[in-house]
Design a protein around this motif. Structure first.
Motif, PDB file in Angstrom:
ATOM      1  N   UNK A  87       6.242  21.417   8.715  1.00 44.69           N
ATOM      2  CA  UNK A  87       6.177  22.911   8.382  1.00 44.69           C
ATOM      3  C   UNK A  87       5.696  23.462   7.187  1.00 44.69           C
ATOM      4  N   UNK A  88       5.710  24.742   6.944  1.00 45.30           N
ATOM      5  CA  UNK A  88       5.211  25.333   5.575  1.00 45.30           C
ATOM      6  C   UNK A  88       6.242  25.471   4.588  1.00 45.30           C
ATOM      7  N   UNK A 132       3.359  36.008  -1.571  1.00 45.07           N
ATOM      8  CA  UNK A 132       2.289  36.200  -0.525  1.00 45.07           C
ATOM      9  C   UNK A 132       1.154  35.244  -0.628  1.00 45.07           C
ATOM     10  N   UNK A 133       0.676  35.245  -1.788  1.00 47.84           N
ATOM     11  CA  UNK A 133      -0.402  34.274  -2.019  1.00 47.84           C
ATOM     12  C   UNK A 133      -0.219  32.931  -1.818  1.00 47.84           C
ATOM     13  N   UNK A 191      -7.603  20.975   5.108  1.00 49.93           N
ATOM     14  CA  UNK A 191      -7.350  19.455   5.316  1.00 49.93           C
ATOM     15  C   UNK A 191      -7.515  19.236   6.688  1.00 49.93           C
ATOM     16  N   UNK A 192      -7.064  20.067   7.534  1.00 46.68           N
ATOM     17  CA  UNK A 192      -7.178  19.892   9.068  1.00 46.68           C
ATOM     18  C   UNK A 192      -8.798  19.718   9.243  1.00 46.68           C
ATOM     19  N   UNK A 193      -9.664  20.231   8.845  1.00 43.50           N
ATOM     20  CA  UNK A 193     -10.999  20.091   8.890  1.00 43.50           C
ATOM     21  C   UNK A 193     -11.570  18.853   8.455  1.00 43.50           C
ATOM     22  N   UNK A 194     -11.013  18.576   7.288  1.00 41.27           N
ATOM     23  CA  UNK A 194     -11.614  17.323   6.591  1.00 41.27           C
ATOM     24  C   UNK A 194     -11.114  15.895   7.238  1.00 41.27           C
ATOM     25  N   UNK A 208      -0.850  27.658   0.770  1.00 43.02           N
ATOM     26  CA  UNK A 208      -0.555  26.875   1.844  1.00 43.02           C
ATOM     27  C   UNK A 208      -1.297  27.197   3.157  1.00 43.02           C
ATOM     28  N   UNK A 209      -1.758  28.347   3.499  1.00 44.52           N
ATOM     29  CA  UNK A 209      -2.676  28.485   4.791  1.00 44.52           C
ATOM     30  C   UNK A 209      -4.145  27.745   4.313  1.00 44.52           C
ATOM     31  N   UNK A 210      -4.680  27.934   3.138  1.00 43.57           N
ATOM     32  CA  UNK A 210      -5.851  27.303   3.072  1.00 43.57           C
ATOM     33  C   UNK A 210      -5.614  25.570   2.843  1.00 43.57           C
TER      34      UNK A 210
END
Length: 262
Positions: free
Chosen positions: A112-113, A125-126, A139-142, A132-134
């Motif tokens: 989870x986040x 918010x950041x 990482x999912x892409x990599x 965390x969204x970044x």
């Protein structure tokens, strides 16, 4: 029901650890064991852990991956949960972990986040929408795989045993969550669960040097693993697994339809 061990690495974080252990003591489904890994602390980390009834494991070699591995290696649960000393799991965290693994025998990992505390609204918010969204997106892409987040995830013990010898324990400059994500096999399915709630400290945004260090370790870790298995090959393996799963589901559906028609 699966047995659940919870591992909490700690380095000079006694005050935060005390609150984390208080939250674990208030779980609606108590963990079967709690392991605090002392990573060479000089504060009251060990005393706080023992006072809360946690089992203490010592890992004097500094490094969060080394501390996490020491805890995972000694855990006896079929599922190993992972929290940070500053994590504050909600009262249903352990129950949610156990339920998800019990109802899905093929689930390799769950994450989870984090919901940041200890900062103003802007930095919260950041933290959630950028930091965390970044992390999850990049990482999912990599990795070609759903990443786990170190302050809030769980793995099957059997999965850890399969990847244990691949993680770079000799390198103190890697993140344990990123390293584990990068070493998972393509068929090891990790799922993101928005109901797995954990509060995490906003400390990463309070120190520019510390934030830069975290980022440099992350890029170092990704580069290290991509040298061993390239990005294209990771994506190819993942696509192969997903196609095989779709074919298997199609066969099951067809068989079920035929049986119903008969």
């Amino acid at each position: 029901m699966s047995t659940v061990s919870v591992v909490v690495p700690s380095l000079n974080d006694a005050a935060m650890l005390r609150e984390c252990l208080r939250c674990l003591a208030a779980q609606t489904r108590a963990p079967d064991e709690i392991i605090v890994v002392d990573n060479g602390s000089t504060d009251d980390t060990v005393a706080v852990a023992r006072a809360a009834g946690a089992r203490v494991v010592s890992e004097p070699r500094r490094g969060v991956l080394r501390a996490t591995a020491a805890g995972f290696d000694t855990a006896v649960g079929e599922v190993i949960g992972r929290l940070d000393a500053d994590s504050r799991p909600d009262p249903h965290w352990t129950a949610r972990v156990a339920e998800r693994f019990d109802t899905d025998p093929e689930l390799a990992g769950l994450t989870g986040t984090g919901e940041f505390y200890g900062a103003g609204r802007f930095w919260r918010w950041v933290g959630g929408h950028v930091y965390l969204a970044g992390y999850f997106w990049f990482v999912r892409i990599m990795a070609g795989q759903q990443p786990v987040f170190g302050s809030n995830f769980a793995l099957r013990q059997a999965v850890w045993e399969r990847v244990r010898d691949r993680v770079h324990l000799d390198d103190p400059h890697v993140h344990d969550d990123l390293e584990i994500t990068m070493t998972l096999d393509a068929d090891m399915r990790v799922e993101y669960d928005a109901e797995l709630h954990v509060g995490v400290s906003a400390r990463p945004f309070q120190n520019v040097a510390g934030f830069k260090r975290r980022a440099s370790w992350a890029f170092h870790d990704i580069t290290l693993n991509l040298r061993e298995i390239g990005w294209r090959e990771r994506r190819r393996r993942r696509r192969t697994v997903l196609r095989a799963r779709r074919r298997a589901r199609s066969v099951v559906t067809d068989d079920g339809s035929r049986a119903k028609n008969r």
